[in-house]
Scaffold this motif. Structure first.
Motif, PDB file in Angstrom:
ATOM      1  N   VAL A 228     -13.729-108.178  44.620  1.00  0.00           N
ATOM      2  CA  VAL A 228     -12.947-108.599  43.706  1.00  0.00           C
ATOM      3  C   VAL A 228     -13.476-109.092  42.235  1.00  0.00           C
ATOM      4  N   GLU A 229     -14.602-109.307  42.327  1.00  0.00           N
ATOM      5  CA  GLU A 229     -15.451-109.831  40.897  1.00  0.00           C
ATOM      6  C   GLU A 229     -15.695-108.346  40.252  1.00  0.00           C
ATOM      7  N   GLY A 230     -15.957-107.417  41.092  1.00  0.00           N
ATOM      8  CA  GLY A 230     -16.011-105.876  40.697  1.00  0.00           C
ATOM      9  C   GLY A 230     -14.632-105.422  39.950  1.00  0.00           C
ATOM     10  N   LEU A 231     -13.782-105.575  40.671  1.00  0.00           N
ATOM     11  CA  LEU A 231     -12.608-105.158  40.078  1.00  0.00           C
ATOM     12  C   LEU A 231     -11.997-105.794  38.723  1.00  0.00           C
ATOM     13  N   ILE A 232     -12.239-107.300  38.783  1.00  0.00           N
ATOM     14  CA  ILE A 232     -11.882-108.056  37.552  1.00  0.00           C
ATOM     15  C   ILE A 232     -12.543-107.542  36.394  1.00  0.00           C
ATOM     16  N   ARG A 233     -13.909-107.348  36.688  1.00  0.00           N
ATOM     17  CA  ARG A 233     -14.916-106.897  35.628  1.00  0.00           C
ATOM     18  C   ARG A 233     -14.350-105.490  35.021  1.00  0.00           C
ATOM     19  N   LEU A 234     -14.129-104.766  35.816  1.00  0.00           N
ATOM     20  CA  LEU A 234     -13.737-103.290  35.634  1.00  0.00           C
ATOM     21  C   LEU A 234     -12.196-103.348  34.674  1.00  0.00           C
ATOM     22  N   ALA A 235     -11.287-104.315  35.215  1.00  0.00           N
ATOM     23  CA  ALA A 235     -10.044-104.359  34.534  1.00  0.00           C
ATOM     24  C   ALA A 235     -10.178-105.016  33.127  1.00  0.00           C
ATOM     25  N   ALA A 236     -11.416-105.637  32.715  1.00  0.00           N
ATOM     26  CA  ALA A 236     -11.587-106.291  31.489  1.00  0.00           C
ATOM     27  C   ALA A 236     -12.303-105.598  30.436  1.00  0.00           C
ATOM     28  N   THR A 237     -12.586-104.359  31.028  1.00  0.00           N
ATOM     29  CA  THR A 237     -13.603-103.397  29.941  1.00  0.00           C
ATOM     30  C   THR A 237     -12.528-102.895  28.995  1.00  0.00           C
ATOM     31  N   PRO A 238     -13.424-102.388  27.896  1.00  0.00           N
ATOM     32  CA  PRO A 238     -12.633-101.760  26.702  1.00  0.00           C
ATOM     33  C   PRO A 238     -11.963-100.439  27.053  1.00  0.00           C
ATOM     34  N   ASP A 239     -11.005-100.002  26.315  1.00  0.00           N
ATOM     35  CA  ASP A 239     -10.385 -98.702  26.769  1.00  0.00           C
ATOM     36  C   ASP A 239     -10.983 -97.682  26.921  1.00  0.00           C
ATOM     37  N   GLU A 240     -11.919 -97.646  26.146  1.00  0.00           N
ATOM     38  CA  GLU A 240     -12.815 -96.300  26.411  1.00  0.00           C
ATOM     39  C   GLU A 240     -13.365 -96.092  27.960  1.00  0.00           C
ATOM     40  N   VAL A 241     -13.474 -97.393  28.561  1.00  0.00           N
ATOM     41  CA  VAL A 241     -14.194 -97.264  29.966  1.00  0.00           C
ATOM     42  C   VAL A 241     -12.758 -96.991  30.727  1.00  0.00           C
ATOM     43  N   THR A 242     -12.958 -95.772  31.507  1.00  0.00           N
ATOM     44  CA  THR A 242     -11.916 -95.291  32.341  1.00  0.00           C
ATOM     45  C   THR A 242     -12.155 -95.551  33.979  1.00  0.00           C
ATOM     46  N   GLY A 243     -13.483 -95.188  34.221  1.00  0.00           N
ATOM     47  CA  GLY A 243     -13.873 -94.885  35.523  1.00  0.00           C
ATOM     48  C   GLY A 243     -13.905 -93.351  35.633  1.00  0.00           C
ATOM     49  N   PRO A 244     -13.943 -92.979  37.017  1.00  0.00           N
ATOM     50  CA  PRO A 244     -14.073 -93.677  38.259  1.00  0.00           C
ATOM     51  C   PRO A 244     -15.336 -94.438  38.267  1.00  0.00           C
ATOM     52  N   ILE A 245     -15.383 -95.642  38.650  1.00  0.00           N
ATOM     53  CA  ILE A 245     -16.718 -96.401  39.277  1.00  0.00           C
ATOM     54  C   ILE A 245     -16.550 -96.769  40.461  1.00  0.00           C
ATOM     55  N   ASN A 246     -17.596 -96.594  41.536  1.00  0.00           N
ATOM     56  CA  ASN A 246     -18.029 -97.111  42.814  1.00  0.00           C
ATOM     57  C   ASN A 246     -18.068 -98.286  42.734  1.00  0.00           C
ATOM     58  N   LEU A 247     -17.223 -99.028  43.634  1.00  0.00           N
ATOM     59  CA  LEU A 247     -17.529-100.363  44.100  1.00  0.00           C
ATOM     60  C   LEU A 247     -17.777-100.705  45.489  1.00  0.00           C
ATOM     61  N   GLY A 248     -19.170-100.913  45.830  1.00  0.00           N
ATOM     62  CA  GLY A 248     -19.437-101.353  47.226  1.00  0.00           C
ATOM     63  C   GLY A 248     -20.945-101.728  47.261  1.00  0.00           C
TER      64      GLY A 248
END
Length: 333
Positions: A228-248
Motif C-alpha cells: 500500500v505504501e508503494g501504491l501511494i508513493r507511485l500515485a503521488a509521482t509527477p505526470d512524467e512517471v507512468t510506470g510500469p513499476i514492480n511492487l513486491g
C-alpha cells in the motif's frame, strides 16, 4: 528520487475493488490521512467486513457497483484495483474476469479522461507469465500462454496495461501502472486458494498442507502494508512517471519452505500433502524492484516471519467464528 506531485488538501479518491484485500487496506490509509475516499465494489471477492469499520467515517463512502458498467462520480484521482486476483476466483467465470480487466479499464479510463483525473492501474506480476528472465524487470515482455486456463487474468491485465498507455499516448492522461507481485496479510479471502491463506488455514485446522508439485517452485511475498505504501508513493509521482513499476518483495522462498515456516509459526502438527502442479503455474517469480527504489525510494520493510505472524493472528480470529470455521473445514482438503 523524483519530486512528488502536490496533492490537494481535500482531494477525493475513488478506489475500485475497495472492499477487497488490498483495496480495504488502501482505504484505511487514505481515510486516516483525511482524504475523501469513495469505495466501489461489487462484493464478488471483496467483503463488507473489510470496510465495515469505515462506514461511519465522514470522509468515506461505499458504492456497490460493477466496473464493467459505466460509473459517474466526481473525484480527483482513481485507483483501479477491481478484479478477482486468485486462480479459484478468476477462473470461476473467466469471461467475466476478462470483462472486468478490459471493460473495467475502459470505463475507469473514460471517467478519468472526463474528470482530468490521475488514475493508477493495479496490474500484476502475472503479465510476465512463466518467466524466462529472472528476476523480472519491467522491460521484460513476458512468457504468457494466451489460451490457457489462467489467460483470462494474465491477458486481461496485459490488455488493461495496453489501454492505459494508449490513453496516455492519445489523450495525455495522467496514468500510473503498478505491477503487483504476491501480496499477503490480514483480510486475505479465506477461500482464495493462494498459498499463504491456504497454508495458514490448513495449519490452524490441523489439516494436511497441500503443496502442488515438489515444492521447489519459488515465490516472493510482500506484506500488504508495504504494498500500500508503494501504491501511494507511485500515485503521488509527477505526470512524467507512468510506470510500469514492480511492487513486491525481492526475497525469494521455495513453497515447501513457506509451508514448513507456517506450520512452525502456527504450532501445528499438519503434514505435507503433495498434489499435481496446475497448468501454466509459473516455476519462479521474483521482482526486480530497482526502479521502485530509484523512483519511489520504496522497498518492503516487513520481514516474512513478522508479516506471517500478523496474518496468522487474523485468520485465527476469523476461525473463532463457528460458522466460518465449519465452512473452511468443509472446503479444505
Amino acid at each position: 528520487m523524483l519530486r512528488t506531485a502536490s496533492r490537494p488538501i481535500n482531494e477525493s479518491i475513488l478506489i475500485t475493488g475497495g472492499a477487497g484485500f488490498i483495496g480495504s487496506h488502501l482505504c484505511d490509509r487514505l481515510v486516516a490521512e483525511g482524504l475523501e475516499v469513495v469505495c466501489v465494489d461489487n462484493f464478488f471477492t471483496g467483503t463488507r467486513r473489510n470496510i465495515e469499520h469505515l462506514l461511519d467515517s465522514r470522509n468515506f463512502e461505499l458504492i456497490r457497483h460493477d466496473v464493467t458498467l459505466p460509473l459517474y462520480v466526481e473525484v480527483d484521482s482513481i485507483y483501479n484495483l477491481a478484479c478477482p486476483a486468485s486462480p479459484i476466483h478468476y477462473q470461476h467465470d473467466p469471461v467475466q474476469t476478462t470483462k472486468t480487466s478490459v471493460h473495467g479499464a475502459i470505463n475507469m479510463l473514460g471517467l478519468a479522461k472526463r474528470l482530468k483525473a490521475r488514475i493508477l492501474q493495479a496490474s500484476t506480476s502475472e503479465v510476465y507469465g512463466d518467466p524466462t528472465e529472472h528476476p523480472q524487470t519491467e522491460a521484460y515482455w513476458g512468457n504468457v500462454n494466451p489460451i490457457g486456463v489462467r489467460s483470462c487474468y494474465d491477458e486481461g491485465k496485459r490488455c488493461a496495461e495496453t489501454l492505459f498507455f494508449d490513453y496516455w499516448r492519445q489523450h495525455r492522461l495522467q496514468i500510473k501502472v503498478a505491477r503487483i507481485f504476491n501480496t499477503y496479510g490480514p483480510r486475505m479471502h479465506p477461500h482464495d486458494g493462494r498459498v499463504v491463506s491456504n497454508f495458514i488455514v490448513q495449519a490452524l485446522l490441523g489439516k494436511d498442507i497441500t503443496i502442488y508439485g515438489d515444492g521447489s517452485q519459488t515465490r516472493s511475498f510482500c506484506y500488504v502494508d508495504d504494498l500500500v505504501e508503494g501504491l501511494i508513493r507511485l500515485a503521488a509521482t509527477p505526470d512524467e512517471v507512468t510506470g510500469p513499476i514492480n511492487l513486491g518483495n525481492p526475497e525469494e522462498i521455495p513453497i515447501l519452505k513457506l509451508a514448513t515456516t507456517i506450520v512452525e509459526l502456527c504450532n501445528s502438527r499438519s503434514a505435507i500433502a503433495r498434489r499435481e502442479r496446475p497448468s501454466d503455474d509459473p516455476y519462479r517469480r521474483r521482482p526486480d524492484v530497482s526502479r521502485a527504489e530509484a523512483i519511489l525510494s520504496w522497498k518492503p520493510t516487513t520481514g516474512l516471519a513478522d508479516g506471517l505472524t500478523k496474518t496468522i493472528a487474523y485468520f485465527d480470529g476469523l476461525l473463532s467464528d463457528d460458522t466460518v470455521r465449519r465452512t473452511l473445514q468443509g472446503n479444505r482438503d
